[in-house]
Design an enzyme around this catalytic site. Structure first.
Site, mmCIF file in Angstrom:
data_model
loop_
_atom_site.group_PDB
_atom_site.id
_atom_site.type_symbol
_atom_site.label_atom_id
_atom_site.label_comp_id
_atom_site.label_asym_id
_atom_site.label_seq_id
_atom_site.Cartn_x
_atom_site.Cartn_y
_atom_site.Cartn_z
ATOM 1 N N ASP A 179 0.854 -1.178 0.000
ATOM 2 C CA ASP A 179 0.000 0.000 0.000
ATOM 3 C C ASP A 179 0.897 1.237 0.000
ATOM 4 O O ASP A 179 1.756 1.382 -0.876
ATOM 5 C CB ASP A 179 -0.952 -0.059 1.205
ATOM 6 C CG ASP A 179 -2.100 0.927 1.131
ATOM 7 O OD1 ASP A 179 -1.945 2.037 1.667
ATOM 8 O OD2 ASP A 179 -3.139 0.608 0.531
ATOM 9 N N HIS A 224 -4.796 -7.976 1.853
ATOM 10 C CA HIS A 224 -4.133 -6.690 2.004
ATOM 11 C C HIS A 224 -3.401 -6.563 3.334
ATOM 12 O O HIS A 224 -2.349 -5.931 3.412
ATOM 13 C CB HIS A 224 -5.195 -5.582 1.887
ATOM 14 C CG HIS A 224 -4.648 -4.218 1.666
ATOM 15 N ND1 HIS A 224 -3.984 -3.855 0.514
ATOM 16 C CD2 HIS A 224 -4.663 -3.104 2.448
ATOM 17 C CE1 HIS A 224 -3.628 -2.576 0.581
ATOM 18 N NE2 HIS A 224 -4.022 -2.106 1.751
ATOM 19 N N TYR A 274 -3.214 11.063 0.480
ATOM 20 C CA TYR A 274 -3.532 10.845 -0.929
ATOM 21 C C TYR A 274 -3.420 12.142 -1.712
ATOM 22 O O TYR A 274 -2.927 12.163 -2.846
ATOM 23 C CB TYR A 274 -4.943 10.259 -1.057
ATOM 24 C CG TYR A 274 -5.038 8.811 -0.687
ATOM 25 C CD1 TYR A 274 -5.197 7.831 -1.664
ATOM 26 C CD2 TYR A 274 -4.963 8.401 0.640
ATOM 27 C CE1 TYR A 274 -5.286 6.490 -1.325
ATOM 28 C CE2 TYR A 274 -5.043 7.061 0.988
ATOM 29 C CZ TYR A 274 -5.203 6.112 -0.002
ATOM 30 O OH TYR A 274 -5.278 4.779 0.341
#
Length: 378
Positions: free
Chosen positions: A176, A354, A301
């Site tokens: 990630d 994940h 982000y």
């Protein structure tokens, strides 16, 4: 060195405030959604909030977290000093190597809590041992503060590892955000990073030339995923402060937003198993809640997008790299990994997703050890 020990000590009035907000949650009246097709299931969220209020014990979980050695250190970044929180599990083995493990969103460095002891003190004396360092990224619990772009974060981690902790050469692992920052760190400090262990190899932008058939299929899958599952990423990359106040004001809202991504890697929507178990999941939400960092973590982000996210990537890092592809994670094909990295190891893992270090810790540890053996002596 400026590193000092750290303990979690959430005041009783903050715990009471969380319980009040949970008890006062105003749930919407919406269509049935047991299959998470419309996002986080309202039915499941009601059940989870009820357990959070009456079954979950934060004091017990806080005590468990405090058994993990944690520290804070002030490191110097491009925009001034940053107080970094980090886990530092030191091995007793004289031959132990430093291993920097990087988390992503929506989790914390405690995604590695189930593998720390096995990596630091293997039962088999022939297995490699590690000094494990797992920092909280800027903007995330428990570092907090504003989020930083990946290039600046990589610089901060270099300062932590080399200046504060004295590790001149170390392995880096993650997925990630850990992939993005780990690759940047390897580009900036190839003489310091002895190997790069990842659970994905970043994603195609659509601008890469000469994609193989497998890479084209992968790029198409990634495009479909972002169109059907990636609303959170688009919001956080463009207008994160649309959701920031809601994430900071409602614990149920915070949980619903983060569960939307966690569900995408779950088997039959079992979001608890995908994150380890129910208490693990709620502890993660509590860390974001008590540190009030869900909004600043979302800003990470935006920082990446503002720095050119989606543009053609720079040259691949030259350090030796391995990729472990877990079946409920994006299925990066070997050709794509070879394009992105100096790939020396590629493994299709038998199970997990994940948050593999929480979900299948033994598998994760075994693959880290195997990769470390591959890069030994390089």
């Amino acid at each position: 060195m400026t590193a000092t020990p750290f303990r979690l000590e959430i005041p009783a009035d903050e715990v009471a405030d969380l319980r009040r907000r949970l008890a006062d949650t105003r749930f919407p009246t919406v269509a049935a959604n047991r299959d998470f097709a419309r996002g986080t299931s309202g039915e499941y969220l009601r059940e989870l909030v009820a357990y959070w209020l009456d079954g979950y014990d934060w004091s017990r979980e806080q005590a468990r977290l405090n058994e993990i050695p944690q520290f804070v250190a002030e490191v110097t970044g491009a925009e001034g000093p940053v107080r970094l929180h980090f886990v530092h599990r030191v091995s007793t083995r004289q031959d132990a190597r430093p291993l920097l493990l990087l988390h992503g969103w929506p989790d914390t460095p405690f995604r590695y809590r189930r593998v720390l002891d096995a990596l630091a003190e293997p039962e088999d004396p022939a297995a490699p041992a590690f000094h494990v360092i797992a920092p909280s990224l800027p903007g995330f619990p428990l570092t907090g503060g504003p989020a930083r772009p990946p290039k600046e974060t990589a610089g901060l981690l270099t300062e932590l590892m080399r200046t504060e902790l004295g590790y001149e050469r170390f392995l880096v692992g993650g997925g990630d955000w850990g992939t993005v920052i780990g690759m940047e760190l390897a580009r900036q400090q190839p003489e310091a990073v002895s190997g790069l262990f990842l659970t994905n190899a970043d994603y195609p932008t659509g601008q890469e030339p000469d994609l193989s058939e497998a890479e084209q299929e992968y790029a198409a899958w990634i495009g479909r995923w972002f169109m059907t599952q990636g609303a959170y990423a688009m919001v956080q990359s463009t207008k994160p402060q649309i959701v920031g106040p809601a994430l900071s004001d409602s614990p149920a809202g915070l949980a619903a937003f983060q569960l939307g991504l966690i569900d995408t890697g779950a088997d039959d929507h079992d979001v608890e198993a995908a994150f380890g178990d129910r208490d693990e999941l709620l502890t993660n939400f509590c860390l974001y809640w008590f540190s009030n960092t869900a909004a600043s973590a979302a800003d990470a982000y935006y920082e990446a997008a503002a720095g050119g996210w989606g543009a053609p990537p720079p040259a691949a890092p030259t350090v030796p790299a391995g990729v472990a592809v877990f079946p409920r994670e994006a299925q990066s094909p070997r050709e794509w990994c070879e394009r992105q990295l100096n790939l020396i190891r590629y493994t299709k893992m038998p199970r997990g997703g994940h948050f593999a270090a929480l979900e299948v810790p033994d598998d994760f540890v075994a693959e880290v050890r195997a990769f470390a053996g591959d890069v030994a002596g390089r």
